[in-house]
Design a protein around this motif. Sequence first.
Motif, PDB file in Angstrom:
ATOM      1  N   TRP A  32      34.818  53.651  44.022  1.00  0.00           N
ATOM      2  CA  TRP A  32      35.167  54.094  42.793  1.00  0.00           C
ATOM      3  C   TRP A  32      36.259  52.806  42.222  1.00  0.00           C
ATOM      4  CZ3 TRP A  32      33.177  58.036  39.896  1.00  0.00           C
ATOM      5  CH2 TRP A  32      32.422  58.956  40.368  1.00  0.00           C
ATOM      6  N   ASP A  33      36.380  52.717  41.113  1.00  0.00           N
ATOM      7  CA  ASP A  33      37.305  51.644  40.503  1.00  0.00           C
ATOM      8  C   ASP A  33      37.875  52.558  39.309  1.00  0.00           C
ATOM      9  OD1 ASP A  33      38.936  49.703  39.271  1.00  0.00           O
ATOM     10  OD2 ASP A  33      37.387  48.362  38.613  1.00  0.00           O
ATOM     11  N   ARG A  36      35.489  54.921  37.161  1.00  0.00           N
ATOM     12  CA  ARG A  36      34.028  54.268  37.159  1.00  0.00           C
ATOM     13  C   ARG A  36      33.574  54.064  38.377  1.00  0.00           C
ATOM     14  NH1 ARG A  36      34.275  48.255  35.995  1.00  0.00           N
ATOM     15  NH2 ARG A  36      32.501  47.979  37.432  1.00  0.00           N
ATOM     16  N   PRO A  71      36.354  43.888  47.569  1.00  0.00           N
ATOM     17  CA  PRO A  71      36.829  43.762  46.202  1.00  0.00           C
ATOM     18  C   PRO A  71      38.425  44.066  46.220  1.00  0.00           C
ATOM     19  CG  PRO A  71      35.006  44.896  46.028  1.00  0.00           C
ATOM     20  CD  PRO A  71      35.365  44.765  47.612  1.00  0.00           C
ATOM     21  N   VAL A 119      31.361  52.563  41.195  1.00  0.00           N
ATOM     22  CA  VAL A 119      30.772  51.042  41.264  1.00  0.00           C
ATOM     23  C   VAL A 119      29.756  51.280  42.655  1.00  0.00           C
ATOM     24  CG1 VAL A 119      31.455  48.980  42.281  1.00  0.00           C
ATOM     25  CG2 VAL A 119      32.776  50.144  40.546  1.00  0.00           C
ATOM     26  N   TYR A 132      28.102  47.273  47.297  1.00  0.00           N
ATOM     27  CA  TYR A 132      29.439  47.710  46.917  1.00  0.00           C
ATOM     28  C   TYR A 132      29.341  49.156  46.525  1.00  0.00           C
ATOM     29  CZ  TYR A 132      31.657  42.981  46.437  1.00  0.00           C
ATOM     30  OH  TYR A 132      32.390  41.857  46.885  1.00  0.00           O
ATOM     31  N   ASN A 143      39.842  45.333  43.384  1.00  0.00           N
ATOM     32  CA  ASN A 143      40.152  46.302  42.647  1.00  0.00           C
ATOM     33  C   ASN A 143      39.467  47.839  43.261  1.00  0.00           C
ATOM     34  OD1 ASN A 143      41.476  44.688  40.792  1.00  0.00           O
ATOM     35  ND2 ASN A 143      39.576  44.619  39.639  1.00  0.00           N
ATOM     36  N   GLY A 144      39.970  48.784  42.823  1.00  0.00           N
ATOM     37  CA  GLY A 144      39.517  50.344  43.189  1.00  0.00           C
ATOM     38  C   GLY A 144      39.376  50.395  44.730  1.00  0.00           C
ATOM     39  N   GLN A 145      38.759  51.659  44.931  1.00  0.00           N
ATOM     40  CA  GLN A 145      38.253  51.903  46.343  1.00  0.00           C
ATOM     41  C   GLN A 145      36.959  51.744  46.652  1.00  0.00           C
ATOM     42  OE1 GLN A 145      39.624  56.095  46.363  1.00  0.00           O
ATOM     43  NE2 GLN A 145      41.790  55.638  46.531  1.00  0.00           N
ATOM     44  N   ILE A 146      36.621  50.436  46.752  1.00  0.00           N
ATOM     45  CA  ILE A 146      35.337  50.032  46.870  1.00  0.00           C
ATOM     46  C   ILE A 146      34.954  49.586  48.378  1.00  0.00           C
ATOM     47  CG2 ILE A 146      33.542  48.410  46.148  1.00  0.00           C
ATOM     48  CD1 ILE A 146      35.064  48.230  43.215  1.00  0.00           C
TER      49      ILE A 146
END
Length: 64
Positions: free
Chosen positions: A48-49, A52, A23, A54, A45, A25-28
């Motif tokens: 973290w976003d 939040r 993804p 994930v 997945y 966005n974020g550290q996913i």
Amino acid sequence: MDKLARYRQIIRQLIFDYAIHKPANGQIETESVIDSEPDLYEVLYVGWDGVRRVHGSVVIDKKY
């Protein structure tokens, strides 16, 4: 190669191909979960976003 083994190979390759895309966005991270014996395949997945958390399934192929 018998038909069932070929189908398992195709699904396994699709799961791996899908899981390499992360993804934006974020550290996913994406994780592939494969258990060929009972035919369970999944892409998750996890990460973290921002603040939040994930986590969850993106692709699931289960034999019921």
